[in-house]
Enzyme design. Structure first.
Site, PDB file in Angstrom:
ATOM      1  CG  HIS A  68      -1.771  -1.210   1.276  1.00  0.00           C
ATOM      2  ND1 HIS A  68      -2.523  -1.559   2.349  1.00  0.00           N
ATOM      3  CD2 HIS A  68      -1.969  -2.174   0.343  1.00  0.00           C
ATOM      4  CE1 HIS A  68      -3.145  -2.685   2.088  1.00  0.00           C
ATOM      5  NE2 HIS A  68      -2.812  -3.082   0.893  1.00  0.00           N
ATOM      6  CB  CYS A  96      -6.292   1.713 -19.139  1.00  0.00           C
ATOM      7  SG  CYS A  96      -7.171   0.228 -18.655  1.00  0.00           S
TER       8      CYS A  96
HETATM    9  C1  PEP Z   1      -4.525  -4.082 -16.633  1.00  0.00           C
HETATM   10  O1  PEP Z   1      -4.699  -5.245 -16.263  1.00  0.00           O
HETATM   11  O2  PEP Z   1      -3.848  -3.770 -17.631  1.00  0.00           O
HETATM   12  C2  PEP Z   1      -5.118  -2.961 -15.889  1.00  0.00           C
HETATM   13  C3  PEP Z   1      -5.075  -1.742 -16.347  1.00  0.00           C
HETATM   14  O3  PEP Z   1      -5.667  -3.239 -14.692  1.00  0.00           O
HETATM   15  P1  PEP Z   1      -4.815  -3.511 -13.369  1.00  0.00           P
HETATM   16  O4  PEP Z   1      -3.388  -3.190 -13.676  1.00  0.00           O
HETATM   17  O5  PEP Z   1      -5.408  -2.636 -12.335  1.00  0.00           O
HETATM   18  O6  PEP Z   1      -5.063  -4.969 -13.147  1.00  0.00           O
END
Ligand code: PEP
Ligand code: MG
Length: 739
Positions: free
Chosen positions: A349, A663
């Site tokens: 965290h 993303c």
């Molecule tokens: C991903 O899996 O690429 C994503 C953006 O989600 P996280 O990194 O939060 O799993």
């Protein structure tokens, strides 16, 4: 008042007194130098001309063995010990018995203290204790820097040696500054007691209030669940009642120490022995013990934390064994330049919060706490994972230059902030940032992001002590929306499970493969109570605005329909009770499970937008755990199979007119962003710090040329699979910045 004494004189007097007290013919003190040599600093009984002239390497002879093992040696016939080595300059051949103890401070060996006798005698346990205690005083003397003037010119003491420790880079950036020990080492100045009974009473009362504090923590509501917090505290309670520990503490007091000095001594012995233990579980438990001893010391001395903030240097680098996210937030951001942790993982965290605050972090820096002193110069390299403690001036200069260079680059990126992301051949891109905490939000304007492309709602849950209540969720979402102003925000529903663990929520039996387990949307659909609370908070916070809601870890299109039904029910519920509602609700899905690649048409039809989670999609496509450093660099995302998959998604999304974003971390690496742009992904969401570099790269690119080259390479399955070298070449030839 006594006259101030010269350091050599003081040292000579100490060894003379020890020899007298222990009825020994010889007493010698060796100090460890930065070059790993133990130099004779004072002696009574050995040849005085050997002082500052006689030296042993770590591990050499009896003295070197004591220093490297950090353990005493008690020998009736020293010359029979296999490590014995005769140093002619000292003239020690006449002495038979030998007792040597390490000079320790905070678990570090700073030297060795030895007594010798001609007679074959065995030193008793009380004599070993007494010598160890005096060695502690010498440790303080060395640490206070009093002996520095005695060292040979150009040779430093080990205490001031430059140390480079290689840990794991957990949050990007470089920090130059000065050490602030998060748990300041408590310096015990009052070593010897006047009355053992009083000290034993003081110890007993400190121990009982320590036990009460732990009981109190255990009974607090937020940790009254099963879970790791509880396990740790339970083990603290067990240690606090540990009879062996209490006995050793009392013994040290009976041998003449004050209660606090006894804690320091027992802890120091323990720490020194611990350096040999490699079992991670045991080490962790011993760390808990260490922590407990510090708490006991604070009980004995009365805590002084109030004035800490005023004393914080403007370029603070926090050094800690471990730290909670809330503890980090207690420090004023403006003073912080970096963090070094002995523990720490990318998912801790404190690391998540530090990353959001753009503070560089290096974790897994073993032994760094014991090596550091408050106010030591230190450099944290959150790119390579290196930590330079008390750096040499050339290292410092090189890093200062690096920091200046980065600052110049930052300025260039700031200048691009309000420029649209358009390639040289006129194609528009949209760069958004990823966020998850309130501390992220100032970066929305600073970075020039067009919006928040991924708001990871689970972070609020991950740094909390218990499930955040509905009101707390709503308050956070409202603050995010307000801070974003006109910029769009895409909220992702709770994505817990896998590596995102809530310590207070044990979701069922231990999972063998949590990454493939009961997580994200699976959990939300099975526990609609949790999901509905979150939806309601999001809907209420978005009243009068558009709500963009994204579902994580969708595996089958049917899950989207189930989620939509729950969302619709919540909308109806709120409207029945007269609550304001979002003006428009746009529902999206993350594409991060490979099964969806084979149902793209249905996916595109059933949502308003799709966002590719390249972190998970890549991990599942290549069967390689995203958190495992051993395989982190093994497979390249810019490879033919992965780029083919992404290109297929981009083409299908375009055919359906469904908006598409990516993303994952891939979006934030300039060269990868160019590849994504070339295969047709126009919306990218990344960490705020990556926006400037990605924009700078896009602005300099003739995308049609790159697309033609990349498409040809993707089609050519006889050519290399790894496309990264080709993209790098393209960038180099066309003067595209990408660092
Ligand atoms: C991903 O899996 O690429 C994503 C953006 O989600 P996280 O990194 O939060 O799993
Ligand atoms: Mg993911």
């Amino acid at each position: 008042m006594a006259e101030p004494m010269e350091p050599q004189e003081r040292l000579d007097r100490i060894v003379r007194q020890i020899a007298q007290n222990m009825v020994a013919e010889v007493c010698s003190a060796y100090v460890l130098r930065a070059d790993g040599v133990l130099e004779l600093y004072a002696t009574i009984g050995l040849n005085p001309t050997a002082v500052h002239n006689s030296a042993l390497r770590l591990g050499q002879g009896l003295v070197g063995t004591i220093a490297s093992a950090a353990r005493p040696l008690n020998l009736a016939e020293a010359q029979k010990h296999p490590a014995f080595e005769y140093l002619p300059e000292t003239g020690e051949e006449v002495y038979n018995s030998f007792l040597g103890v390490p000079i320790l401070r905070a678990g570090r060996t700073l030297g060795v203290l030895v007594v010798q006798n001609e007679a074959h005698r065995a030193y008793g346990d009380d004599e070993v204790e007494a010598l160890e205690t005096t060695a502690m005083v010498l440790g303080e003397l060395i640490a206070a820097g009093d002996l520095k003037r005695l060292s040979t010119a150009g040779i430093e003491l080990d205490l001031t040696r430059s140390v480079t420790s290689n840990g794991r880079a957990l949050a990007e950036g470089i920090g130059l500054g000065h050490v602030v020990l998060h748990e300041p080492r408590i310096v015990v100045t009052n070593l010897f007691n006047e009355d053992s009974d009083t000290e034993i009473e003081r110890l007993a009362s400190a121990l009982s209030s320590l036990r009460l504090t732990i009981d109190d923590m255990l009974s607090r509501r937020e940790i009254a669940f099963e879970g790791e917090h509880r396990d740790v505290l339970e083990s603290y309670r067990m240690f606090a009642h540990d009879k062996g520990w209490v006995r050793r503490l009392e013994e040290a007091i009976r041998n003449g120490l004050t209660a606090e000095a006894s804690v320091e001594k027992v802890q120091s012995d323990m720490r020194a022995r611990l350096t040999a233990v490699s079992d991670p579980y045991l080490r962790e438990r011993m760390n808990d013990f260490d922590d407990l001893a510090n708490r006991l010391l604070r009980e004995l001395l009365g805590e002084d934390t109030a004035s800490r903030e005023e004393k914080l240097p403007p370029d603070t680098i926090l050094v800690a064994r471990t730290m909670g996210a809330a503890e980090l937030l207690d420090y004023p951001r403006k003073n912080l330049r970096g963090i070094v942790l002995e523990d720490g993982a990318a998912t801790s965290h404190v690391v998540i919060v530090a990353r959001a605050m753009s503070i560089p972090v290096v974790g897994q820096a073993k032994g760094i706490v014991a090596l550091s002193e408050n106010a030591d110069a230190i450099i944290v390299d959150g790119l390579s994972g290196d930590v330079h403690l008390r750096p040499q001036s050339d290292v410092e200069l090189a890093y200062a230059e690096k920091v200046r260079f980065r600052a110049r680059r930052q300025q260039e990126y700031r200048d691009l902030r309000d420029k649209p992301s358009v390639t040289r051949d006129g194609l528009d891109f949209h760069l958004h940032m990823n966020a998850g905490l309130l501390v992220d939000l100032p970066q929305l304007d600073e970075s020039g992001a067009e919006g928040i492309g991924l708001f990871r709602t689970e972070l609020q849950f991950m740094i909390a002590e218990a499930f955040p209540r509905a009101e707390a969720q709503e308050t956070l979402y409202r603050s995010v929306i307000e801070a974003a102003g006109k910029k769009p925000v895409t909220f992702r529903s709770l994505d817990i499970g896998g590596d995102k663990i809530l310590p207070y929520f044990r979701s069922g039996p231990q999972e063998e493969n949590p990454a493939l387990g009961w997580r994200a949307i699976r959990l939300s659909l099975d526990r609609p109570g949790i999901f509905r609370t979150q939806l309601r908070a999001l809907l209420k916070a978005s009243a009068g605005r558009e709500l963009r809601l994204m579902l994580p870890m969708i595996t089958e299109v049917g899950e989207i329909e189930q989620a939509r039904a729950i969302v619709n029910r919540e909308v109806q519920h709120l409207s029945r009770f007269g609550h304001g509602l979002p003006t428009r609700l746009r529902l999206g899905a993350m594409l991060e499970v490979p099964s969806l690649l084979f149902d793209l048409d249905a996916l595109m039809r059933s949502v308003d937008f799709v966002s590719i989670g390249s972190n998970d999609l890549f991990q599942f496509l290549t069967a390689s755990d995203r958190g495992n450093p051993q395989i982190a660099a093994r497979f390249e995302p810019l490879s033919r199979p992965f780029l083919r998959a992404l290109r297929m998604v981009a083409r299908t999304a375009e055919a359906h007119g469904t908006s598409l974003t990516l993303c994952g971390e891939l979006a934030g690496r300039p060269l990868s962003a160019l590849a994504l742009a070339a295969i047709g992904i126009r919306d990218l969401s990344m960490s705020a710090a990556a926006i400037g570099p990605v924009k700078a790269a896009l602005l300099a690119t003739d995308l049609a040329a790159l697309t033609a080259t990349l498409d040809a390479a993707i089609e050519n399955d006889r050519g290399p699979s790894d496309m990264l070298p080709m993209i790098r070449d393209f960038a180099d030839t066309n003067a595209i910045p990408y660092s």
